[in-house]
Write an enzyme that holds these catalytic residues in place. Structure first.
Site, PDB file in Angstrom:
ATOM      1  N   TYR A 177      50.551  -0.654  -5.049  1.00 17.75           N
ATOM      2  CA  TYR A 177      51.388  -1.751  -5.022  1.00 17.75           C
ATOM      3  C   TYR A 177      51.439  -2.421  -6.379  1.00 17.75           C
ATOM      4  CZ  TYR A 177      47.105  -4.587  -5.690  1.00 17.75           C
ATOM      5  OH  TYR A 177      45.836  -5.419  -6.129  1.00 17.75           O
ATOM      6  N   CYS A 178      52.234  -3.082  -6.810  1.00 15.75           N
ATOM      7  CA  CYS A 178      52.256  -3.672  -8.195  1.00 15.75           C
ATOM      8  C   CYS A 178      52.862  -5.072  -8.276  1.00 15.75           C
ATOM      9  CB  CYS A 178      53.234  -2.829  -9.181  1.00 15.75           C
ATOM     10  SG  CYS A 178      54.718  -2.229  -8.770  1.00 15.75           S
ATOM     11  N   ARG A 179      53.936  -5.421  -9.218  1.00 14.62           N
ATOM     12  CA  ARG A 179      54.387  -6.766  -9.212  1.00 14.62           C
ATOM     13  C   ARG A 179      55.182  -7.353  -8.139  1.00 14.62           C
ATOM     14  NH1 ARG A 179      55.416  -5.591 -15.663  1.00 14.62           N
ATOM     15  NH2 ARG A 179      53.203  -5.851 -16.413  1.00 14.62           N
ATOM     16  N   CYS A 183      59.513  -3.835  -8.626  1.00 14.07           N
ATOM     17  CA  CYS A 183      58.558  -3.098  -9.515  1.00 14.07           C
ATOM     18  C   CYS A 183      58.462  -1.695  -9.343  1.00 14.07           C
ATOM     19  CB  CYS A 183      57.170  -3.645  -9.827  1.00 14.07           C
ATOM     20  SG  CYS A 183      55.822  -3.041 -10.662  1.00 14.07           S
ATOM     21  N   PHE A 207      51.796  -8.140  -5.396  1.00 17.61           N
ATOM     22  CA  PHE A 207      50.521  -9.433  -5.502  1.00 17.61           C
ATOM     23  C   PHE A 207      51.065 -10.735  -5.055  1.00 17.61           C
ATOM     24  CE2 PHE A 207      47.937 -12.087  -8.377  1.00 17.61           C
ATOM     25  CZ  PHE A 207      46.897 -12.239  -7.306  1.00 17.61           C
TER      26      PHE A 207
END
Length: 218
Positions: A177-179, A183, A207
């Site tokens: 996962y990221c932003r 993303c 997140f």
């Protein structure tokens, strides 16, 4: 005397502030953690001057606040409902604008060229974490990770992933996962790990959405 039109004109200030792709990128980055103008300019591929001008629009609309730390001004979201507002904006656009669907499919065209690299939903991820069947990989920068992350996530920025594979468990599915939903870091990480033989999927949010939902963070 206040009129109904005055109220709608004031409300429209928020809409005007959101009416810039650059400002939405800035909000996505600020949703990770507070950040300086310089860091935000880099994330949005803007000059410091242009980033500062956009941030002033966001401040006037009440979407971000700023505090001084030494010689720097640090920006943060006013509250987590702004993440929800951005999510609703995205959902409306994806549902009603054909151009949005086309752009999303082009952005992640390599994800499912053979139907194998699917995303995992929030409910599926929660179930996997409860069962202990998944391991979380956070591919954001170290400072974003330190400011907050999903429980028990392993932080390996994308640029370091190939050199730090020993940090990843081999007995569980990896969820990157990221932003946020757009993303590309988690997509690229999932593609790389799949080529290396890992069982991997990407989280279809990020997140900020996890935090805004009131779910546990570390």
């Amino acid at each position: 005397m206040t009129s109904r039109q005055d109220l709608f004109d004031t409300l429209a200030q928020v809409g005007k502030a959101l009416g810039s792709g650059h400002r939405l990128v800035l909000l996505e980055r600020i949703a990770q953690s507070e950040a300086s103008v310089e860091a935000l300019a880099s994330a949005a591929d803007l000059t410091v001057g242009n980033a500062s001008a956009h941030l002033q629009h966001l401040r006037r609309a009440g979407l971000v606040t700023a505090t001084r730390s030494g010689k720097q001004m640090l920006y943060r979201l006013t509250d987590q409902r702004i993440v929800t507002l951005m999510s609703l904006l995205r959902e409306v656009a994806e549902t009603n604008l054909a151009e949005m669907e086309r752009l999303v499919s082009r952005l992640f065209a390599n994800d499912n060229f053979d139907g194998a690299l699917e995303a995992i939903s929030r409910d599926e991820l929660l179930a996997g974490l409860k069962a202990g069947s998944v391991a979380l990989l956070d591919v954001r920068s170290e400072d974003e990770f330190e400011a907050g992350h999903l429980p028990e996530a392993i932080n390996i920025p994308l640029a370091q992933l190939e050199s730090m594979l020993e940090e990843l468990p081999k007995d569980r599915e990896i969820v990157a996962y990221c932003r946020g939903p757009y993303c590309v870091l988690s997509h690229e990480a999932a593609q790389l790990l799949r080529k290396l033989g890992y069982q991997v999927r990407r989280f279809d949010e990020g997140f900020p959405e996890w935090k805004a939902a009131g779910l546990p963070i570390h």
